[in-house]
Design a protein around this motif. Sequence first.
Motif, PDB file in Angstrom:
ATOM      1  N   ASP A 211       0.680  -1.241  -0.042  1.00 50.46           N
ATOM      2  CA  ASP A 211      -0.023  -0.181   0.056  1.00 50.46           C
ATOM      3  C   ASP A 211       0.853   1.335  -0.022  1.00 50.46           C
ATOM      4  N   PRO A 212       0.746   2.021  -0.788  1.00 47.58           N
ATOM      5  CA  PRO A 212       1.553   3.538  -0.965  1.00 47.58           C
ATOM      6  C   PRO A 212       1.173   4.524   0.022  1.00 47.58           C
ATOM      7  N   GLN A 213      -0.022   4.233   0.704  1.00 50.37           N
ATOM      8  CA  GLN A 213      -0.491   5.213   1.861  1.00 50.37           C
ATOM      9  C   GLN A 213       0.537   5.073   3.142  1.00 50.37           C
ATOM     10  N   ALA A 214       0.753   6.175   3.682  1.00 47.96           N
ATOM     11  CA  ALA A 214       1.493   5.887   4.783  1.00 47.96           C
ATOM     12  C   ALA A 214       0.571   5.292   5.955  1.00 47.96           C
ATOM     13  N   PRO A 215       1.214   4.468   6.840  1.00 42.80           N
ATOM     14  CA  PRO A 215       0.585   3.830   7.658  1.00 42.80           C
ATOM     15  C   PRO A 215       0.137   4.625   8.770  1.00 42.80           C
ATOM     16  N   LEU A 216      -0.764   4.015   9.801  1.00 43.70           N
ATOM     17  CA  LEU A 216      -1.372   4.940  10.987  1.00 43.70           C
ATOM     18  C   LEU A 216       0.004   4.938  11.904  1.00 43.70           C
ATOM     19  N   PRO A 217       0.071   6.265  12.823  1.00 41.28           N
ATOM     20  CA  PRO A 217       1.305   6.056  13.682  1.00 41.28           C
ATOM     21  C   PRO A 217       1.292   4.770  14.351  1.00 41.28           C
ATOM     22  N   GLY A 218       2.555   4.192  14.529  1.00 43.14           N
ATOM     23  CA  GLY A 218       2.706   2.838  15.052  1.00 43.14           C
ATOM     24  C   GLY A 218       2.266   1.542  14.606  1.00 43.14           C
ATOM     25  N   GLU A 219       1.867   1.516  13.301  1.00 38.86           N
ATOM     26  CA  GLU A 219       1.530   0.491  12.584  1.00 38.86           C
ATOM     27  C   GLU A 219       2.473   0.253  11.624  1.00 38.86           C
ATOM     28  N   ALA A 220       2.378  -0.974  10.994  1.00 38.62           N
ATOM     29  CA  ALA A 220       3.230  -1.401   9.751  1.00 38.62           C
ATOM     30  C   ALA A 220       2.682  -1.125   8.832  1.00 38.62           C
ATOM     31  N   PRO A 221       3.517  -0.903   7.591  1.00 37.57           N
ATOM     32  CA  PRO A 221       2.820  -0.575   6.263  1.00 37.57           C
ATOM     33  C   PRO A 221       1.923  -1.686   5.720  1.00 37.57           C
ATOM     34  N   CYS A 222       0.696  -1.571   5.031  1.00 36.10           N
ATOM     35  CA  CYS A 222      -0.056  -2.491   4.725  1.00 36.10           C
ATOM     36  C   CYS A 222       0.806  -3.514   3.355  1.00 36.10           C
ATOM     37  N   THR A 223       1.008  -4.451   3.897  1.00 37.65           N
ATOM     38  CA  THR A 223       1.426  -5.485   2.761  1.00 37.65           C
ATOM     39  C   THR A 223       0.654  -6.778   2.579  1.00 37.65           C
ATOM     40  N   MET A 224       0.235  -6.996   1.323  1.00 33.48           N
ATOM     41  CA  MET A 224      -0.577  -8.167   1.247  1.00 33.48           C
ATOM     42  C   MET A 224      -0.197  -9.172   0.174  1.00 33.48           C
ATOM     43  N   SER A 225      -0.359 -10.417   0.395  1.00 30.72           N
ATOM     44  CA  SER A 225       0.251 -11.401  -0.787  1.00 30.72           C
ATOM     45  C   SER A 225      -0.943 -12.203  -1.200  1.00 30.72           C
ATOM     46  N   ILE A 226      -0.986 -12.410  -2.672  1.00 24.83           N
ATOM     47  CA  ILE A 226      -2.212 -13.118  -3.170  1.00 24.83           C
ATOM     48  C   ILE A 226      -1.715 -14.353  -4.056  1.00 24.83           C
ATOM     49  N   SER A 227      -2.092 -15.386  -3.827  1.00 21.77           N
ATOM     50  CA  SER A 227      -1.590 -16.617  -4.154  1.00 21.77           C
ATOM     51  C   SER A 227      -2.761 -17.450  -4.299  1.00 21.77           C
ATOM     52  N   THR A 228      -2.391 -18.820  -4.827  1.00 26.17           N
ATOM     53  CA  THR A 228      -3.137 -20.038  -5.091  1.00 26.17           C
ATOM     54  C   THR A 228      -2.370 -21.031  -4.475  1.00 26.17           C
ATOM     55  N   ASN A 229      -3.052 -22.203  -3.813  1.00 26.56           N
ATOM     56  CA  ASN A 229      -2.359 -23.277  -3.361  1.00 26.56           C
ATOM     57  C   ASN A 229      -3.486 -24.344  -2.910  1.00 26.56           C
ATOM     58  N   ALA A 230      -3.341 -25.517  -3.507  1.00 22.45           N
ATOM     59  CA  ALA A 230      -4.204 -26.726  -3.019  1.00 22.45           C
ATOM     60  C   ALA A 230      -6.115 -26.154  -3.266  1.00 22.45           C
ATOM     61  N   GLY A 231      -6.094 -25.636  -4.680  1.00 24.21           N
ATOM     62  CA  GLY A 231      -7.536 -25.434  -4.934  1.00 24.21           C
ATOM     63  C   GLY A 231      -7.986 -23.906  -4.373  1.00 24.21           C
ATOM     64  N   GLN A 232      -7.322 -23.159  -3.469  1.00 27.30           N
ATOM     65  CA  GLN A 232      -7.762 -22.061  -2.801  1.00 27.30           C
ATOM     66  C   GLN A 232      -7.160 -20.832  -3.392  1.00 27.30           C
ATOM     67  N   LEU A 233      -7.699 -19.680  -3.510  1.00 24.95           N
ATOM     68  CA  LEU A 233      -7.033 -18.411  -3.920  1.00 24.95           C
ATOM     69  C   LEU A 233      -6.950 -18.033  -2.275  1.00 24.95           C
ATOM     70  N   SER A 234      -5.868 -17.141  -1.925  1.00 25.02           N
ATOM     71  CA  SER A 234      -5.341 -16.938  -0.725  1.00 25.02           C
ATOM     72  C   SER A 234      -4.877 -15.499  -0.717  1.00 25.02           C
ATOM     73  N   LEU A 235      -5.612 -14.866   0.100  1.00 29.93           N
ATOM     74  CA  LEU A 235      -5.286 -13.458   0.345  1.00 29.93           C
ATOM     75  C   LEU A 235      -4.632 -13.483   2.021  1.00 29.93           C
ATOM     76  N   THR A 236      -3.397 -12.572   2.017  1.00 25.76           N
ATOM     77  CA  THR A 236      -3.042 -12.585   3.585  1.00 25.76           C
ATOM     78  C   THR A 236      -2.053 -11.392   3.964  1.00 25.76           C
ATOM     79  N   ASP A 237      -2.498 -10.798   4.972  1.00 20.30           N
ATOM     80  CA  ASP A 237      -1.659  -9.453   5.172  1.00 20.30           C
ATOM     81  C   ASP A 237      -0.625  -9.807   6.482  1.00 20.30           C
ATOM     82  N   ARG A 238      -0.582 -11.054   6.527  1.00 20.09           N
ATOM     83  CA  ARG A 238       0.501 -11.577   7.484  1.00 20.09           C
ATOM     84  C   ARG A 238       1.627 -11.927   7.130  1.00 20.09           C
ATOM     85  N   ILE A 239       2.430 -11.292   6.052  1.00 20.70           N
ATOM     86  CA  ILE A 239       3.574 -11.694   5.581  1.00 20.70           C
ATOM     87  C   ILE A 239       4.759 -11.422   6.501  1.00 20.70           C
TER      88      ILE A 239
END
Length: 182
Positions: free
Chosen positions: A102-130
Amino acid sequence: MTLRCAILAFGFLFSTAAASADSASSKLIDQMQGVYKHRFANAVYVGEGKPDEPYQSEDIVEIVRYDDQRIYFRAELQFYNGHTCSISGIAKYDQGHFVYRDPQAPLPGEAPCTMSISTNAGQLSLTDRINGSASCHPGHCGARGSLSDYTIPTSAKRNIRYMDRLKASTEYKQAVDELNTK
């Protein structure tokens, strides 16, 4: 002469590796591109001692090829009590998945929003727990919403029949503008 051969060989190997990465990302985009929808029963808390009020919700995830290395995505996810997650942008291919920063600056004290999009075992997966903890929650989700470890079956994918409307949307135009201002 030997130095020239070494330079040519290095150039060939580098271009072959780049073409291989382009090929892998392009194939993955072909597999992922479409609209994914999931309808389900949801509810709103009405009050102490009263039954929750049921209603129907629908999660929607759209994935569209931007180029051979990047996808445009939009996710509108629904959660209990009317809470939602809403995020869109352009994610770049990185070692078997697409990563959005995310190009937007994070809220104070927060990490920048980063998200992964992938496929695995018949599932489309979104996660921001990188990097271990959720990074997109405060800026893109309500209190009960989460972009952590969301999955939807790839069998839910359908062709996008409204591509012109999607590419004319505010979200798509904003994503392209953000990409071009980096």
